[in-house]
Design an enzyme around this catalytic site. Structure first.
Site, PDB file in Angstrom:
ATOM      1  N   HIS A 105       0.834  -1.197   0.000  1.00 14.61           N
ATOM      2  CA  HIS A 105       0.000   0.000   0.000  1.00 14.61           C
ATOM      3  C   HIS A 105       0.870   1.249   0.000  1.00 14.61           C
ATOM      4  O   HIS A 105       2.078   1.190   0.243  1.00 14.61           O
ATOM      5  CB  HIS A 105      -0.918   0.023   1.228  1.00 14.61           C
ATOM      6  CG  HIS A 105      -2.172  -0.763   1.055  1.00 14.61           C
ATOM      7  ND1 HIS A 105      -2.273  -2.090   1.404  1.00 14.61           N
ATOM      8  CD2 HIS A 105      -3.387  -0.421   0.566  1.00 14.61           C
ATOM      9  CE1 HIS A 105      -3.489  -2.526   1.143  1.00 14.61           C
ATOM     10  NE2 HIS A 105      -4.191  -1.531   0.630  1.00 14.61           N
TER      11      HIS A 105
ATOM     12  N   LYS B 222      -0.960   4.821   4.355  1.00 12.77           N
ATOM     13  CA  LYS B 222      -1.813   3.800   4.956  1.00 12.77           C
ATOM     14  C   LYS B 222      -1.477   3.678   6.429  1.00 12.77           C
ATOM     15  O   LYS B 222      -0.332   3.418   6.809  1.00 12.77           O
ATOM     16  CB  LYS B 222      -1.582   2.461   4.246  1.00 12.77           C
ATOM     17  CG  LYS B 222      -2.395   1.299   4.771  1.00 12.77           C
ATOM     18  CD  LYS B 222      -3.838   1.422   4.366  1.00 12.77           C
ATOM     19  CE  LYS B 222      -4.622   0.160   4.734  1.00 12.77           C
ATOM     20  NZ  LYS B 222      -6.065   0.338   4.555  1.00 12.77           N
TER      21      LYS B 222
END
Length: 233
Positions: free
Chosen positions: A130, A134
């Protein structure tokens, strides 16, 4: 449909764009401690932060406003939300990932796990990538994938950054700038490997799925999942 966006960060802005394209009206946009009258909305979509999610969701249910939540990192209070929803006869959908493709991927993951249950020669692992903003690791999507395997094999749990074992599924979480989300399930043996993978190209798929879920939830009562929305299983 009149929508409340509880959390107006990058996802909230993407959801707004999709919702307007689909003919809906945004009547509430809030981040942090903004005051708002939730009953102005037909449905609320919560993409806030873990510390705000429970309060946002509870407020919606208390005021009989159906709520869709994609916030992760608050699930220690999930059972309390379910109980409140049942008591108040509310409507609620939580998903770790609203992408339609990801939810199909969840089902593929469950079916593959069933097929591999007796193939003890394979080590199972999960990798998720990610963007660096995140907040939680592993992602809620990775946890959902792990739970799909646990529910259909002899695995008993998952752990972050651990080697594979007979009982535990290792999850590796990687953070890289500007990656919307990539999730890989691998079954690895001495003789071969089997891999399934989902790669998000942008955030539009997450936003579209959240709006579709909100459209589906309007005028309903109960606790649902994206499997209900997509009529999977």
């Amino acid at each position: 449909m009149k929508l409340a966006l509880l959390g107006y960060g990058r996802m909230g802005k993407e959801i707004e764009k999709i919702a307007l394209e689909r003919g809906h009206e945004i009547v509430i946009k809030t981040s942090g401690d903004d005051t708002y009258q939730i009953t102005d909305a037909d449905v609320a979509i919560d993409f806030s932060i873990p510390t705000a999610a429970f309060g946002n969701i509870s407020n919606c249910i208390e005021h009989n406003v159906p709520v869709v939540s994609g916030t992760t990192g608050w699930l220690d209070e999930y059972d309390d939300v379910i109980q409140l929803c049942e008591t108040k006869k509310g409507a609620f959908i939580y998903a770790s990932n609203f992408s339609l493709g990801v939810n199909i991927f969840f089902e593929l993951n469950r079916q593959l796990a069933k097929m591999m249950k007796l193939q003890n020669q394979y080590d199972i692992s999960i990798e998720e990538i990610h963007h660096t903003k995140k907040l939680d690791a592993p992602s809620g999507t990775a946890i959902t994938l792990a739970e799909g395997i646990i529910g259909n094999t002899d695995k008993s749990g998952w752990e972050l950054d651990r080697k594979s074992s007979d009982e535990i599924i290792p999850i590796k979480a990687i953070r890289t700038p500007e990656v919307p989300g990539t999730h890989t399930i691998q079954y690895d043996s001495e003789v071969d490997s089997i891999e399934i993978k989902h790669t998000a190209h942008n955030r539009k798929g997450f936003a579209l799925g959240a709006v579709i879920a909100a459209e589906w939830l309007k005028d309903k009562q109960g606790v649902f999942t994206m499997r209900d929305v997509l009529n999977i299983g």
